[in-house]
Design a protein around this motif. Structure first.
Motif, short mmCIF file in Angstrom:
data_model
loop_
_atom_site.label_atom_id
_atom_site.label_comp_id
_atom_site.label_asym_id
_atom_site.label_seq_id
_atom_site.Cartn_x
_atom_site.Cartn_y
_atom_site.Cartn_z
N LYS A 26 68.46 19.45 -19.75
CA LYS A 26 68.76 18.67 -18.92
C LYS A 26 70.28 18.13 -19.08
O LYS A 26 70.59 18.04 -20.41
CB LYS A 26 67.88 17.40 -18.65
N LYS A 29 72.45 12.31 -20.50
CA LYS A 29 72.43 10.98 -19.71
C LYS A 29 73.37 10.27 -20.41
O LYS A 29 73.91 10.21 -21.50
CB LYS A 29 71.09 10.30 -19.72
N LYS A 224 68.39 6.81 -4.57
CA LYS A 224 69.64 7.37 -5.31
C LYS A 224 70.41 5.98 -5.43
O LYS A 224 71.00 5.70 -6.56
CB LYS A 224 70.50 8.16 -4.38
N GLN A 227 68.98 3.75 -7.99
CA GLN A 227 69.04 4.16 -9.17
C GLN A 227 70.34 3.75 -9.80
O GLN A 227 70.50 3.45 -11.05
CB GLN A 227 68.80 5.81 -9.23
N LYS A 228 71.26 3.79 -9.04
CA LYS A 228 72.72 3.61 -9.33
C LYS A 228 72.56 2.09 -9.79
O LYS A 228 73.23 1.70 -10.89
CB LYS A 228 73.60 3.94 -8.27
N LYS A 231 71.01 1.64 -13.29
CA LYS A 231 72.08 2.09 -14.16
C LYS A 231 73.22 0.82 -14.46
O LYS A 231 73.47 0.65 -15.65
CB LYS A 231 72.85 3.26 -13.99
N ASP A 248 59.74 11.53 -11.01
CA ASP A 248 61.24 11.83 -10.91
C ASP A 248 62.13 10.78 -11.04
O ASP A 248 63.04 10.82 -11.86
CB ASP A 248 61.60 12.68 -9.62
N VAL A 249 61.80 9.84 -10.33
CA VAL A 249 62.48 8.41 -10.34
C VAL A 249 62.50 7.91 -11.85
O VAL A 249 63.48 7.75 -12.23
CB VAL A 249 61.90 7.54 -9.39
N GLU A 251 62.00 9.91 -14.57
CA GLU A 251 62.90 10.60 -15.39
C GLU A 251 64.43 10.21 -15.39
O GLU A 251 65.39 10.55 -16.18
CB GLU A 251 62.38 11.94 -15.12
N ASP A 252 64.84 10.16 -13.82
CA ASP A 252 66.44 10.15 -13.69
C ASP A 252 66.96 8.62 -13.95
O ASP A 252 67.96 8.61 -14.23
CB ASP A 252 66.45 10.26 -12.23
N THR A 253 65.86 7.97 -14.10
CA THR A 253 66.46 6.30 -14.35
C THR A 253 66.44 5.96 -15.51
O THR A 253 67.19 4.95 -16.30
CB THR A 253 65.70 5.33 -13.29
N THR A 272 61.38 12.93 -21.51
CA THR A 272 61.29 14.08 -21.33
C THR A 272 59.94 14.57 -22.10
O THR A 272 59.04 15.31 -21.56
CB THR A 272 62.22 15.13 -21.77
#
Ligand SMILES: Nc1ncnc2c1ncn2[C@@H]1O[C@H](COP(=O)(O)OP(=O)(O)OP(=O)(O)O)[C@@H](O)[C@H]1O
Ligand SMILES: [Mg+2]
Length: 281
Positions: A26, A29, A224, A227-228, A231, A248-249, A251-253, A272
């Motif tokens: 990936k 990050k 989206k 999540q921003k 961050k 997914d949320v 993993e992305d956040t 992960t």
């Protein structure tokens, strides 16, 4: 006290033999410098007491139930639900920690305990600053308009009238509910309610923000944006806890994931790795 930091990813004994599944790489990050601890959970046990529930020895037996009625006995028994069983970890400034686990594994209970809403049966929670819990049922009033709820929510978070004036437009914009802000919240879809709740709560910088499934009903675009925001909060050195069934949320956040299973930490570490093991289970 066991310290479980991102650096010292910890896996419970039974998991340690598992081969790591191959995963496509990936993109790295954005790294946020980790600071001093914000939340220390030390061997935490949370026990709910349910009054009037049958204890294990008297469960669901029709004859027992009949006897009780004949003898005019109520159900004075009390049943204990041991929801969190000896959880320990340290969370630091700048961390976003996802919490995963099956229904009833103790995720919401753990967040409520960190927020100070449930007393520990054993162990302790130490926090730096006041944690704020943003849940599906965060305290907004359905019969009031979005506008009124923004005012109510901001004051409840301790904002001054000046801060409220500064933030008001930003909250309405972020929520994206448009003219519905003039309507009672009872007329909102669940996604719209979630957007407004998140917009209000995230208007203030929190030292520790606890989010329990509050993003679940939002659409893609809202996810989206939220999540921003999360961050940004991490970057401003807050700590965010996020409970979500949408992996997914997480993993992305998140920069770290804790997997709870039947009230205990099964795994704690890199998103992960933990999510791969969780998916496999
Ligand atoms: N108010 C309560 N009184 C008694 N038992 C409770 C209470 N709230 C939760 N429990 C019990 O505590 C355990 C953990 O529940 P909790 O709500 O923390 O799970 P969860 O991981 O958040 O589940 P979900 O994914 O469904 O939201 C469950 O066995 C549940 O039945
Ligand atoms: Mg829950």
């Amino acid at each position: 006290m066991a310290e479980l930091t991102k650096e010292s990813s910890h896996v419970a004994q039974e998991e340690s033999q598992e081969p790591k599944p191959a995963k496509k790489p990936k993109p790295p990050k954005a790294t946020v410098e980790l600071g001093t601890p914000t939340v220390i959970v030390d061997n935490l046990h949370i026990v709910y007491k349910v009054y009037g529930a049958a204890s294990d020895s008297q469960k669901g037996n029709a004859a027992n139930a009949l006897m009780r009625i004949v003898r005019r006995q109520g159900r004075p028994q009390m049943k204990e639900v041991h929801a969190v069983k000896g959880v320990s970890f340290v969370a630091r400034h700048g961390e976003a920690i996802g919490i995963v686990g099956r229904n009833g594994s103790g995720k919401s209970t753990l967040l409520r305990a960190i927020a100070g809403l449930l007393p520990p049966h054993k162990g302790a929670v130490y926090t730096d600053g006041q944690p704020s819990l943003l849940g599906v049922n965060a305290a907004l009033m359905k019969e009031l308009t979005g506008e009124r709820n923004i005012v109510l929510g901001c004051y409840a978070m301790g904002m001054s009238p000046g801060e409220l004036r500064d933030k008001y437009d930003e909250i309405v914009d972020f929520s994206g509910i448009g003219e519905f802000v003039q309507f009672p919240m009872s007329t909102y879809s669940s996604g719209m309610g979630a957007r407004l709740r998140f917009a209000i709560s995230s208007a203030k910088t929190h030292d520790v923000l606890l989010i329990d499934e509050a993003l679940a009903t939002g659409d893609r675009e809202f996810k989206k944006r939220s999540q921003k925001r999360i961050k940004q909060m991490r970057e401003s050195a807050g700590t965010v806890f996020l409970v979500a069934h949408n992996l997914d949320v997480i993993e992305d956040t998140c920069s770290r994931v804790i997997w709870l299973h039947k009230g205990k930490i099964k795994m704690d570490g890199d998103p992960t790795e933990v999510l791969a093991a969780y998916n496999k289970a």
